[in-house]
Design an enzyme around this catalytic site. Structure first.
Site, PDB file in Angstrom:
ATOM      1  N   CYS A 120       0.798  -1.223   0.000  1.00 51.39           N
ATOM      2  CA  CYS A 120       0.000   0.000   0.000  1.00 51.39           C
ATOM      3  C   CYS A 120       0.833   1.277   0.000  1.00 51.39           C
ATOM      4  O   CYS A 120       0.423   2.292  -0.583  1.00 51.39           O
ATOM      5  CB  CYS A 120      -0.981  -0.002   1.166  1.00 51.39           C
ATOM      6  SG  CYS A 120      -0.288  -0.529   2.735  1.00 51.39           S
ATOM      7  N   ARG A 130       6.809 -11.718   4.936  1.00 52.35           N
ATOM      8  CA  ARG A 130       6.315 -11.608   6.304  1.00 52.35           C
ATOM      9  C   ARG A 130       7.027 -12.620   7.192  1.00 52.35           C
ATOM     10  O   ARG A 130       7.250 -13.763   6.786  1.00 52.35           O
ATOM     11  CB  ARG A 130       4.794 -11.812   6.353  1.00 52.35           C
ATOM     12  CG  ARG A 130       4.047 -10.729   5.596  1.00 52.35           C
ATOM     13  CD  ARG A 130       2.547 -10.847   5.688  1.00 52.35           C
ATOM     14  NE  ARG A 130       1.885  -9.835   4.851  1.00 52.35           N
ATOM     15  CZ  ARG A 130       0.585  -9.750   4.671  1.00 52.35           C
ATOM     16  NH1 ARG A 130      -0.223 -10.618   5.278  1.00 52.35           N
ATOM     17  NH2 ARG A 130       0.069  -8.810   3.892  1.00 52.35           N
ATOM     18  N   GLN A 138       0.906 -10.993  -3.814  1.00 48.75           N
ATOM     19  CA  GLN A 138      -0.501 -10.606  -3.676  1.00 48.75           C
ATOM     20  C   GLN A 138      -1.000  -9.944  -4.956  1.00 48.75           C
ATOM     21  O   GLN A 138      -0.269  -9.184  -5.585  1.00 48.75           O
ATOM     22  CB  GLN A 138      -0.677  -9.621  -2.525  1.00 48.75           C
ATOM     23  CG  GLN A 138      -0.581 -10.230  -1.145  1.00 48.75           C
ATOM     24  CD  GLN A 138      -0.893  -9.195  -0.083  1.00 48.75           C
ATOM     25  OE1 GLN A 138      -0.257  -8.164   0.001  1.00 48.75           O
ATOM     26  NE2 GLN A 138      -1.898  -9.476   0.733  1.00 48.75           N
ATOM     27  N   ASP A 163      -2.601  -7.319  -5.452  1.00 46.68           N
ATOM     28  CA  ASP A 163      -2.938  -6.194  -4.592  1.00 46.68           C
ATOM     29  C   ASP A 163      -3.396  -4.993  -5.408  1.00 46.68           C
ATOM     30  O   ASP A 163      -2.800  -4.686  -6.443  1.00 46.68           O
ATOM     31  CB  ASP A 163      -1.691  -5.808  -3.798  1.00 46.68           C
ATOM     32  CG  ASP A 163      -1.999  -5.438  -2.365  1.00 46.68           C
ATOM     33  OD1 ASP A 163      -3.184  -5.278  -2.053  1.00 46.68           O
ATOM     34  OD2 ASP A 163      -1.051  -5.322  -1.571  1.00 46.68           O
ATOM     35  N   HIS A 165      -5.087  -0.819  -4.842  1.00 46.19           N
ATOM     36  CA  HIS A 165      -5.531   0.256  -3.960  1.00 46.19           C
ATOM     37  C   HIS A 165      -6.300   1.270  -4.791  1.00 46.19           C
ATOM     38  O   HIS A 165      -5.839   1.686  -5.856  1.00 46.19           O
ATOM     39  CB  HIS A 165      -4.342   0.888  -3.251  1.00 46.19           C
ATOM     40  CG  HIS A 165      -3.675  -0.071  -2.311  1.00 46.19           C
ATOM     41  ND1 HIS A 165      -2.684  -0.929  -2.727  1.00 46.19           N
ATOM     42  CD2 HIS A 165      -3.912  -0.350  -1.005  1.00 46.19           C
ATOM     43  CE1 HIS A 165      -2.316  -1.688  -1.702  1.00 46.19           C
ATOM     44  NE2 HIS A 165      -3.045  -1.352  -0.652  1.00 46.19           N
ATOM     45  N   LYS A 221     -12.782  -4.452   7.348  1.00 50.13           N
ATOM     46  CA  LYS A 221     -12.668  -5.168   6.070  1.00 50.13           C
ATOM     47  C   LYS A 221     -13.819  -6.146   5.869  1.00 50.13           C
ATOM     48  O   LYS A 221     -14.430  -6.630   6.817  1.00 50.13           O
ATOM     49  CB  LYS A 221     -11.340  -5.918   5.988  1.00 50.13           C
ATOM     50  CG  LYS A 221     -11.088  -6.899   7.126  1.00 50.13           C
ATOM     51  CD  LYS A 221      -9.728  -7.583   6.991  1.00 50.13           C
ATOM     52  CE  LYS A 221      -9.475  -8.548   8.143  1.00 50.13           C
ATOM     53  NZ  LYS A 221      -8.244  -9.348   7.959  1.00 50.13           N
ATOM     54  N   HIS A 226      -8.203  -0.833   0.141  1.00 52.39           N
ATOM     55  CA  HIS A 226      -7.204  -1.870  -0.079  1.00 52.39           C
ATOM     56  C   HIS A 226      -7.988  -3.121  -0.464  1.00 52.39           C
ATOM     57  O   HIS A 226      -8.976  -3.452   0.202  1.00 52.39           O
ATOM     58  CB  HIS A 226      -6.420  -2.195   1.188  1.00 52.39           C
ATOM     59  CG  HIS A 226      -5.869  -1.016   1.936  1.00 52.39           C
ATOM     60  ND1 HIS A 226      -4.518  -0.813   2.115  1.00 52.39           N
ATOM     61  CD2 HIS A 226      -6.491   0.013   2.589  1.00 52.39           C
ATOM     62  CE1 HIS A 226      -4.327   0.277   2.837  1.00 52.39           C
ATOM     63  NE2 HIS A 226      -5.519   0.792   3.144  1.00 52.39           N
TER      64      HIS A 226
END
Length: 637
Positions: free
Chosen positions: A331, A360, A378, A380, A382, A461, A507
């Site tokens: 992000c 991670r 991911q 991902d 945004h 979320k 997100h």
């Protein structure tokens, strides 16, 4: 005194009556089935004494709450059996978990064996057959410390309790510290199975002693237990780690480090299909593809709140004596993309997509194939929009998830996860973000559950949980609403009034971790992927060496069309080569014999054993094109 029943009826009962007395007063049949009671919204033992004005619901085995009570009671039964068999054992805790329970034991150097589990189960059956009453008592914290003076783990737990009193449960020769409730007699515990043993650090801290954790499951009926054990057996057959090895999808290497998957050519082909599909779908929906660096200055992670709220999951390094953090999420770079130029309300929404690899810090004990790794990619994205656009953007993501999951044949359920204990930002921002999620779900008319306190530290979320072919649920897609990071990074756009305004931020992931999704997908299909996903879509098999050249010609034509094809031209029997292809879950096998060579035909054997013989190549090619283009789950149209 009077008590109220769930339907609003008022019933007179004697002073000092228990929930069991109430059940018996209603009917003898209900009393026999009664397992616990919900008193003023709180679950209590069936022997709990009632007070005037209480609202009471009798809990029987048909109520969902009863299953947790059975499982918790089975954990106590198991601990009692272990104590009888192993006199020097130290008992710790035994909570209920999804589909079962566990209990942790300090056995010193002793390791539980499969034979030990059988002996423990046998002892559990004996104790259950003894029909030992289970009773609750409340004593002072001081007296509890004396009673458990030889149990160091219980002493630690009791010492951490703030209340002046604690509750204990007695059953025969066993007493445990517990809030309850529990069944009133061990004879009510009938349908259970001990499943496995694992190591577990006391309180999850690797600086504490390593304990032995026994996992088990417990059910109301024999049929439910058998169904669950059958599901576990099927799940073992579908284990993506076994199938991944069988299909040569991925590997792990101790030399490379635990938790870092290495994709083999077949896995690379599968992953490329998913990622290519995702890029195409995002571009169709107005997303821009962006890329961010893998490491960013530590000061930036402090500014975002990740350092304070997430650093135990991050890796850090130094460059030129400056501290950097390896990204666990994508992000931050996407906010920098937004801030790279002045934005007008006319430019919104901005949608940025990245197949970003993140790292991670997961403990080694939780790593599990592709489902829990330390490095993963991911899908991902945004989204930055005006507050007025937020509802439409959330709905667009929900529709996106629904369409994609339909391509893989997944049903799903929805949860809304709310503000956790550790969070950033104002309560007002959290309320706006949470309401935005609820409003979008309401607009779509979708049902959802509330998962209290499990939101991200920066926003609530929507979690979308996929149901696989054998009924298990996997959390993959998520949509997070965020008004807090845009403030921290001073994101703004110029509104119609010519003034600066704060954008809302979403997100979201669709597949989630691509790696984890491949693991879930592998287990869902048991490795028998639909043709459009399969690493090898077509395998060409010759009957004899005389047919090899025609096989190569067909292979070349199919590859020119973009299909994933290989040929098995080994000097082996055709039946052997077909069986191998079926073991590798190849959707289509083209069998080439003399008739096919002489007449420019192909004969196709499907993975399910069906045959499509003597097809004109152009006819077969049109079938392949349609199956691949439409991304259908069928093997043939």
């Amino acid at each position: 005194m009077n008590v109220l029943l769930p339907d609003g009826a008022k019933l007179d009962v004697q002073d000092g009556a228990t929930a069991y007395d109430l059940a018996k007063q209603i009917s003898i049949g209900l009393a026999k089935k009664a397992m616990a009671a919900e008193v003023n919204g709180t679950l209590k033992d069936i022997t709990a004494e009632l007070s005037d004005g209480d609202t009471v619901k009798i809990i029987t085995e048909k109520d969902p709450e009863s299953l947790e009570i059975i499982r918790h009671s089975t954990a106590h039964l198991m601990a009692q059996a272990v104590r009888r068999l192993f006199k020097d054992v130290k008992v710790t805790i035994g909570p209920v978990i999804k589909d079962g329970f566990y209990y942790d034991f300090d056995m010193g150097d002793k390791k539980f064996t499969p034979d030990d589990l059988k002996a423990i189960e046998k002892m559990m059956s004996k104790i259950a057959g003894e029909a030992q009453p289970v009773s609750r008592r409340v004593i002072s914290k001081e007296d509890a410390l004396k009673e458990f003076s030889d149990e160091k783990y219980k002493v630690e737990l009791i010492s951490a309790i703030d209340d002046e009193t604690v509750s204990l449960y007695d059953q025969g020769d066993f007493t445990d510290l517990c809030r309850g409730p529990h069944v009133d007699n061990t004879k009510r515990i009938k349908h259970y199975k001990l499943l496995s043993v694992a190591g577990a650090y006391w309180r999850g801290d690797e600086n504490n002693p390593m304990l032995q954790r026994i996992y088990g499951t417990s059910w109301q009926t024999k049929e439910d237990l058998e169904d669950y054990l059958n599901m576990l057996e099927e799940a073992e057959k579908r284990d993506h780690r076994k199938i991944g090895k069988q299909l040569k999808l991925f590997t792990f290497s101790e030399e490379a480090g635990a938790g870092f998957p290495i994709y083999l050519p077949n896995g690379g082909a599968l992953r490329n299909v998913l990622e290519t599909y995702e890029k195409q779908e995002h571009i169709k929906r107005g997303y821009d593809i962006v890329y961010g660096p893998s490491i960013l200055k530590q000061d930036l992670w402090k500014k975002s709140g990740h350092y304070d709220n997430y650093r135990e999951n991050m890796y850090f390094t130094k460059i030129d004596d400056i501290d950097y953090g390896v990204k666990p999420m994508n992000c931050l770079a996407h906010m920098m993309v937004f801030n790279s130029e002045i934005r007008s309300y006319r430019d919104l929404p901005q949608r940025y997509f990245e197949l970003g690899t993140v790292h991670r810090h997961e403990k080694s004990g939780v790593l599990h194939g592709l489902l829990r790794v330390r490095a993963f990619t991911q899908d991902d994205a945004h989204l930055f929009c005006t507050p007025e656009q937020l509802n439409e953007e959330i709905i667009g993501i929900i529709d996106f998830v629904d369409e994609v999951m339909g391509k893989f044949g997944f049903e799903y359920e929805i949860e809304v996860s709310t503000k956790p204990e550790k969070y950033i930002g104002t309560d007002d921002n959290w309320e706006k973000a949470t309401n935005a999620l609820f409003e979008a779900l309401k607009t779509k008319g979708l049902n959802y559950e509330i998962n209290e306190g499990d939101g991200a530290f920066y926003g609530p979320k929507i979690d979308i949980k996929l149901k696989d072919a054998i009924g298990r649920y996997w959390q993959c897609a998520t949509i997070q609403a965020d008004f807090n990071l845009p403030e921290k990074f001073d994101l703004n756009y110029i509104g119609e009034d010519g003034q600066k305004h704060r954008p809302a931020m979403l997100h979201r992931v669709i597949l989630g971790s691509v790696d984890r999704f491949i693991g879930v997908l592998t287990e869902h299909f048991a490795g028998a992927f639909p043709l459009w996903i399969a690493p090898v879509q077509v395998r060409i098999i010759n009957v004899t060496d005389a047919h090899a050249d025609y096989c190569k010609e067909i292979e070349k034509k199919l590859k020119a069309e973009g299909f994933r094809v290989d040929s098995d031209l080994r000097n082996e029997k055709m039946g052997f080569k077909i069986r191998e292809a079926q073991m590798e879950k190849v959707p289509h096998m083209i069998i080439i014999g003399q008739n096919e060579v002489d007449n420019n035909l192909v004969s196709v054997r499907l993975r399910n054993g069906d045959n499509k013989n003597e097809l004109d190549f152009s006819t077969y090619l049109s079938v392949l094109r349609e199956l691949d283009k439409n991304k259908t789950l069928e093997l043939w149209r």
